[in-house]
Every structure is written in C-alpha cells, then in structure tokens.
Scaffold this active site. Structure first.
Site, PDB file in Angstrom:
ATOM      1  N   LYS A 198       0.882  -1.176   0.000  1.00  0.00           N
ATOM      2  CA  LYS A 198       0.000   0.000   0.000  1.00  0.00           C
ATOM      3  C   LYS A 198       0.917   1.223   0.000  1.00  0.00           C
ATOM      4  O   LYS A 198       1.449   1.624   1.035  1.00  0.00           O
ATOM      5  CB  LYS A 198      -0.861  -0.026   1.272  1.00  0.00           C
ATOM      6  CG  LYS A 198      -2.201   0.681   1.192  1.00  0.00           C
ATOM      7  CD  LYS A 198      -2.170   2.143   0.846  1.00  0.00           C
ATOM      8  CE  LYS A 198      -1.825   3.048   2.005  1.00  0.00           C
ATOM      9  NZ  LYS A 198      -1.630   4.461   1.577  1.00  0.00           N
ATOM     10  N   GLU A 274       9.400   1.308  10.850  1.00  0.00           N
ATOM     11  CA  GLU A 274      10.471   2.276  10.546  1.00  0.00           C
ATOM     12  C   GLU A 274       9.809   3.636  10.591  1.00  0.00           C
ATOM     13  O   GLU A 274       9.035   3.979   9.694  1.00  0.00           O
ATOM     14  CB  GLU A 274      11.014   2.034   9.131  1.00  0.00           C
ATOM     15  CG  GLU A 274      11.692   0.707   8.915  1.00  0.00           C
ATOM     16  CD  GLU A 274      13.109   0.662   9.477  1.00  0.00           C
ATOM     17  OE1 GLU A 274      13.555   1.660  10.084  1.00  0.00           O
ATOM     18  OE2 GLU A 274      13.753  -0.380   9.310  1.00  0.00           O
ATOM     19  N   CYS A 309      13.693  10.743   6.822  1.00  0.00           N
ATOM     20  CA  CYS A 309      13.516  10.264   8.197  1.00  0.00           C
ATOM     21  C   CYS A 309      14.769  10.501   9.023  1.00  0.00           C
ATOM     22  O   CYS A 309      14.692  10.785  10.210  1.00  0.00           O
ATOM     23  CB  CYS A 309      13.184   8.785   8.176  1.00  0.00           C
ATOM     24  SG  CYS A 309      14.348   7.823   7.209  1.00  0.00           S
ATOM     25  N   GLU A 409       9.242  16.358  14.657  1.00  0.00           N
ATOM     26  CA  GLU A 409       9.807  16.118  13.336  1.00  0.00           C
ATOM     27  C   GLU A 409       9.142  17.104  12.365  1.00  0.00           C
ATOM     28  O   GLU A 409       7.928  17.079  12.201  1.00  0.00           O
ATOM     29  CB  GLU A 409       9.493  14.677  12.908  1.00  0.00           C
ATOM     30  CG  GLU A 409      10.158  14.305  11.621  1.00  0.00           C
ATOM     31  CD  GLU A 409       9.828  12.878  11.183  1.00  0.00           C
ATOM     32  OE1 GLU A 409       8.700  12.429  11.417  1.00  0.00           O
ATOM     33  OE2 GLU A 409      10.709  12.240  10.591  1.00  0.00           O
TER      34      GLU A 409
HETATM   35  P1  NAD Z   1       2.353   8.567   7.346  1.00  0.00           P
HETATM   36  O1  NAD Z   1       2.535   7.857   8.636  1.00  0.00           O
HETATM   37  O2  NAD Z   1       1.355   9.648   7.273  1.00  0.00           O
HETATM   38  O3  NAD Z   1       1.942   7.535   6.207  1.00  0.00           O
HETATM   39  C1  NAD Z   1       2.716   6.397   5.921  1.00  0.00           C
HETATM   40  C2  NAD Z   1       1.842   5.364   5.261  1.00  0.00           C
HETATM   41  O4  NAD Z   1       0.843   4.952   6.204  1.00  0.00           O
HETATM   42  C3  NAD Z   1       1.081   5.877   4.034  1.00  0.00           C
HETATM   43  O5  NAD Z   1       1.025   4.859   3.061  1.00  0.00           O
HETATM   44  C4  NAD Z   1      -0.304   6.173   4.596  1.00  0.00           C
HETATM   45  O6  NAD Z   1      -1.318   6.090   3.629  1.00  0.00           O
HETATM   46  C5  NAD Z   1      -0.444   5.058   5.616  1.00  0.00           C
HETATM   47  N1  NAD Z   1      -1.421   5.353   6.679  1.00  0.00           N
HETATM   48  C6  NAD Z   1      -1.764   6.562   7.167  1.00  0.00           C
HETATM   49  N2  NAD Z   1      -2.715   6.406   8.134  1.00  0.00           N
HETATM   50  C7  NAD Z   1      -2.952   5.083   8.248  1.00  0.00           C
HETATM   51  C8  NAD Z   1      -3.811   4.296   9.072  1.00  0.00           C
HETATM   52  N3  NAD Z   1      -4.626   4.839   9.961  1.00  0.00           N
HETATM   53  N4  NAD Z   1      -3.780   2.949   8.916  1.00  0.00           N
HETATM   54  C9  NAD Z   1      -2.962   2.370   8.030  1.00  0.00           C
HETATM   55  N5  NAD Z   1      -2.135   3.064   7.201  1.00  0.00           N
HETATM   56  C10 NAD Z   1      -2.129   4.407   7.315  1.00  0.00           C
HETATM   57  O7  NAD Z   1       3.806   9.065   6.910  1.00  0.00           O
HETATM   58  P2  NAD Z   1       4.219   9.879   5.607  1.00  0.00           P
HETATM   59  O8  NAD Z   1       3.791  11.291   5.818  1.00  0.00           O
HETATM   60  O9  NAD Z   1       3.795   9.173   4.370  1.00  0.00           O
HETATM   61  O10 NAD Z   1       5.819   9.751   5.672  1.00  0.00           O
HETATM   62  C11 NAD Z   1       6.607  10.544   6.459  1.00  0.00           C
HETATM   63  C12 NAD Z   1       7.029   9.800   7.724  1.00  0.00           C
HETATM   64  O11 NAD Z   1       7.719   8.612   7.365  1.00  0.00           O
HETATM   65  C13 NAD Z   1       8.012  10.599   8.548  1.00  0.00           C
HETATM   66  O12 NAD Z   1       7.658  10.510   9.901  1.00  0.00           O
HETATM   67  C14 NAD Z   1       9.344   9.899   8.297  1.00  0.00           C
HETATM   68  O13 NAD Z   1      10.300  10.063   9.306  1.00  0.00           O
HETATM   69  C15 NAD Z   1       8.908   8.488   8.140  1.00  0.00           C
HETATM   70  N6  NAD Z   1       9.934   7.697   7.424  1.00  0.00           N
HETATM   71  C16 NAD Z   1      10.697   6.803   8.146  1.00  0.00           C
HETATM   72  C17 NAD Z   1      11.705   6.067   7.497  1.00  0.00           C
HETATM   73  C18 NAD Z   1      12.584   5.086   8.262  1.00  0.00           C
HETATM   74  O14 NAD Z   1      13.274   4.282   7.630  1.00  0.00           O
HETATM   75  N7  NAD Z   1      12.598   5.119   9.588  1.00  0.00           N
HETATM   76  C19 NAD Z   1      11.911   6.238   6.126  1.00  0.00           C
HETATM   77  C20 NAD Z   1      11.101   7.145   5.434  1.00  0.00           C
HETATM   78  C21 NAD Z   1      10.112   7.858   6.092  1.00  0.00           C
END
Ligand code: NAD
Length: 509
Positions: A198, A274, A309, A409
């Site tokens: 997804k 992650e 991240c 963040e």
């Molecule tokens: P997000 O948490 O908003 O979304 C991530 C994914 O989760 C998306 O596909 C989104 O559609 C899905 N999602 C959102 N709400 C959900 C729910 N209630 N149930 C199931 N799935 C749901 O994050 P984002 O804005 O897409 O990405 C940015 C974040 O990702 C930042 O916090 C960043 O630090 C983190 N990140 C971490 C790493 C790592 O390796 N640690 C790498 C890249 C990004």
C-alpha cells in the site's frame, strides 16, 4: 535508457519525458498480475506539488479490494509458484526485474518527480541506483538463507529451517516512494513471501510501475500486488487483515503506533516499524575541515527538501566554532539549495509534497519564532514559485532543545542550531528526544568518537560524515523511531520464521 544517458538530459528533455509518461499513465490497482479498478469505483487525484496540476486520478482501494489482493497473494503463496521455486530461478526473476527498472529509468524518474516533487537529478543520482542495488542485493541473499543442525543424542536428528511467513503487507511513505517500497518488497520476496504493497496516496505512480515490471520480468501473478488508497481505509484494512502474516510499515511514529493496535485487534501479526526521527548532528570544537562539515550538515537537512527520516535537523554546535559554522552553513545553503523546477537537472530543492505539508512546515517555523528562536535565513516561501508547495531553506539559531522546533519532526528544509559547551552536554541534548533513528558526530579525537558511538541512543551513528552507507547497513531506529531494520541480510531473515524438525530415529548410530 541507461542512467548515464539520463544524467545528460536537460530540462527540455525532462519536460518531454514528463509529457510522455502522463499520456500513458496507468492508474488502476495492481492485483493478480494486472491493473484493475477499485470495486467501489473510488479515485484519488495525485497533484504535482511543483505547479498544483493533477498528475492523474488513481484508483483508491476499499476494504473489498484489499481483501481481493490479499486473497490473490495467499493463493500464489500456497501454490508454491514463488515460495517453493528453486532459489536460482527466483534470483533470475529478481535480476531481470532490476534490468527492467534500468530500461524504464526515464519513465520512473519522470513519474517520481511529477508525483512528489523530488528533483529529477536526485532520482537519477540517488533513488534509482539505490532501488536497483537493493533488488540486486536481496536477490543475492536468496540462496544464502540457511538453517542449522543442532547437537543431539545419536538416536535423534534435529534441524532448524527457515520458511517464508506467507502474505506480507507493506505500507510505505511518499518521501522516497520507490525506494521505501523496495526496501520492504525486495527482502520479503527474496525470502519467498508474496506481498501486498500500500503506497502513500500522495505518490503511488512509481510503485504501480514497479509491480508491472516485476510481472514483465517473469514474476508470477499475485506474488506482488499494489493497492493504492487512503491510509485510514486501504492501509488500515491491510494491517487488520487476518491472512496477512506481517505488516512492514514505514511512516510516521503516530501511524506506526496504530499498526501495533491493528495487529492486536486482528491476528497478532508481526509488526516491523520504521518511523520518524529528530536526529542530532554534533560538531565538536575539533571538527576536522569545517567547510566540508558545514556542507555535509547542509545536505543532511536540505537534501530531499528535508523530507528524510534521518534528516540531521538538530545541529548541535560547540560554542567555540558556532559563528564560523553558521556562516559557512549559510553560504553553502545559498550556493547549493536554491528552489527550482524539479524537472530541471540543475535544481536541488523542489517543492514539499503537498500544500498541507507546506502549511504544516510554515506553522512550525512560526512556532520557532514565537518561542524565541532567531531566523538566520529563510522562514518563508519563494515568491516566484507561488503555484507550488515550496518552502525556502531555513536556519534557526539560539534554539533550546525544549522548543517545539527541536522536539517535533518538521519534515521540511528547516534546521535548528543548538549551542553546547562540552561533550557531556552535547550527548545529553542529543539523547533528549523520543526518537533514535540517526546521529552524527564530527571530531578528530578517536576517544570522543568512540564514547559518542556508545552513548548516542540511535540505530545509525555517522562519524565525520552523514547519511552514508551501503546495503550491508542495518537501517532503522532506537526508541520511537521503530523496531525494525531495513537493508542488510538480517532484513531478509526478518521475513522468515524458524521451523524445528525433531526426528526420532529407530536406533542410535
Ligand atoms: P504517514 O505515517 O502519514 O503515512 C505512511 C503510510 O501509512 C502511508 O502509506 C499512509 O497512507 C499510511 N497510513 C496513514 N494512516 C494510516 C492508518 N490509519 N492505517 C494504516 N495506514 C495508514 O507518513 P508519511 O507522511 O507518508 O511519511 C513521512 C514519515 O515517514 C516521517 O515521519 C518519516 O520520518 C517516516 N519515514 C521513516 C523512514 C525510516 O526508515 N525510519 C523512512 C522514510 C520515512
């Protein structure tokens, strides 16, 4: 088209490539080896954040579609078409997949830039080579997965083997759409699982193309499915599904916590997280080559518009070098990070992913001002790009570690300088955060470097560099940055489970 050839493209050539991909854009879900519509007819529009224009209207999966994708993956898994196929044959498919990606590099790069605003030069120089390397590395792991035979009495034979888990659900973010997808999908496939991915609703296009290319490379239908859709609908349905054996999530800490809830509410599936970060980047008074250090500090926070991240967003700088560091950092930012059209290969700073992200970042910048931090530069939007979701590179000084800009963040091009007196104070400030993804330290003193490596509460520690590494590096965090490790051979093993076979022999030997 080779990556080397793409490095020679100018802006006109990339604009032509972008027009071409939009003409042939596939916008369905990818289930059972082909594109299809969402059962309920739902659609989401992806917007190009550089100019506010629509990239495409993508199918948006509902619960029923997610269930169909999981059933397809489960059927493929049980058939053994992938899970029990000879390791060498699976390796061949993965290698061909990598080649296909190389052949479609122009299209993938244009899609990534249109969908999330990432400078095309970064996709060509960074994301695409990393995607191909990940697939290559994970393919090479396939025939290295081993079990063991343990010591027993001679009338018993005991061996432990590793088996795939079954259906893996992967949920990925938009900041590196292809790469974050592949960091999950490739090791899961290498271990013999079938996958439902997804991708983030803001930028699903390139992940769909990756699944299509997997099938073109000989990947059996149902082994790799993609369900675009809204997180709270499609992501939630995947994480709650009873036939998903593991959910592998990359995204915010807030949503990561929900994954643990969903697992508890459903089938106790494994949960690999992650999540976010607020990484400290420390510059001791004996920092070697302050010019290089300031340039690395700049790319550590402004690369990918700060949407990283492991962004080094808290710059902890020794009082003795503070003013010179800030001066060099500002000069480097002016030299290298001017906002521009992401389809222009000269551009290193594109827009943020959406208008909402832009407004959120501007709101956090305001909180910094209100709480008494000083804006050294930036803090606003570039007037000539008003149609896009841009934020100028921003540097705050006089920041205290308890200010909102030092705790939350920001996920934008915003750095905070925090001054310290000695290593004790630097390490205390560095660890004073709920996150623990990455940390960096610059020093010429080996003893100080070793002490910092031991005491920094982070999964990744960089010394006299930042954001470097290769495929052998376990990528993941301590504390609320998550509990998993991407890349590395261990990530493949994390998509397997151990089975112990205890064989009673009729006589001792
Ligand atoms: P997000 O948490 O908003 O979304 C991530 C994914 O989760 C998306 O596909 C989104 O559609 C899905 N999602 C959102 N709400 C959900 C729910 N209630 N149930 C199931 N799935 C749901 O994050 P984002 O804005 O897409 O990405 C940015 C974040 O990702 C930042 O916090 C960043 O630090 C983190 N990140 C971490 C790493 C790592 O390796 N640690 C790498 C890249 C990004």
């Amino acid at each position: 088209m080779s990556l080397d050839a793409l490095r020679q493209y100018d802006r006109n050539r990339w604009q032509a490539a972008a027009r071409a991909v939009l003409k042939d854009l596939r916008t369905g879900l990818f289930i059972d080896g082909d594109y299809c519509d969402a059962a309920g007819g739902g659609r989401i529009v992806s917007i190009n954040p550089a100019n506010g224009e629509a990239v495409g209207e993508f199918a948006s999966a509902g619960t029923e579609d997610v269930d169909r994708a999981v059933r397809s993956a489960r059927k493929a898994f049980l058939s053994g078409t992938w899970s029990r196929r000879a390791p060498r044959e699976r390796m061949e498919v993965m290698y061909r997949w990598r080649e296909q990606i190389g052949q479609h590099a122009e299209e993938l790069a244009a899609l990534e830039t249109l969908d999330m605003g990432k400078p095309v030069r970064d996709v060509v120089a960074g994301d695409l080579p990393a995607v191909m390397e990940t697939i290559q590395f994970m393919a090479e792991c396939i025939d290295k997965i081993e079990g063991s035979v343990t010591s027993t009495a001679s009338d018993v034979m005991h061996f432990v083997m590793r088996e795939p888990l079954g259906v893996v659900g992967a949920i990925s973010p938009w900041n590196y759409p292809m790469l974050m997808g592949v960091w999950k999908v490739a090791p899961a496939l290498a271990a013999g699982n079938c996958v439902v991915l997804k991708p983030a609703e803001q930028a699903p296009a390139s992940c769909l193309k990756l699944a299509e290319l997997f099938v073109e490379a000989g990947g059996p239908p149902g082994v790799f499915n993609v369900v675009n859709g809204i997180g709270e609908v499609a992501g939630r349905a995947l994480a709650l599904h009873g036939d998903v054996a593991k959910i592998s999530f990359t995204g915010s800490t807030e949503v990561g916590k929900l994954m643990l809830v969903y697992a508890g509410q459903s089938n106790m599936k494994r949960v690999a997280l992650e999540c976010g970060g607020k990484s400290p980047h420390i510059f001791l008074a004996d920092t070697p080559d302050l010019q290089r250090a300031a340039a690395v500090a700049c790319s550590g926070i402004y690369c990918n518009m700060g949407e990283m991240c492991n962004a080094g967003s808290r710059l902890l700088v020794a009082a003795e070098i503070h003013d010179e560091f800030v001066e060099r950092f500002a000069a480097e930012s002016r030299r290298a990070y001017l906002p521009g059209d992401p389809l222009d290969p000269a551009t290193r700073l594109g827009p943020l992913v959406t208008r909402e992200a832009q407004q959120r970042v501007l709101g956090l910048i305001d909180s910094g001002r209100r709480q008494g931090a000083k804006v050294m530069f930036g803090g606003d939007t570039p007037g000539q790009f008003a149609a896009g979701a841009y934020v100028n590179p921003t540097l705050f000084t006089d920041v205290r570690n308890d200010m909102t800009i030092a705790r939350e963040e920001i996920f934008g091009p915003v750095a905070s300088v925090i001054r310290f007196r000695d290593l004790d104070e630097a390490l205390r400030l560095a660890n004073d955060t709920i996150y623990g993804l990455a940390a960096g330290i610059w020093t010429t003193d080996l003893n100080k470097a070793h002490r910092a490596i031991r005491e920094l509460e982070a999964g990744l520690v960089y010394v006299n560099c930042y954001d470097e590494g290769d495929m052998t590096q376990p990528f993941g965090g301590y504390k609320q940055s998550g509990n998993a490790r991407d890349k590395c051979f261990d990530s493949v093993l994390s998509y397997t489970q151990q089975k112990s076979a205890w064989i009673r022999l009729s006589e001792a030997h």
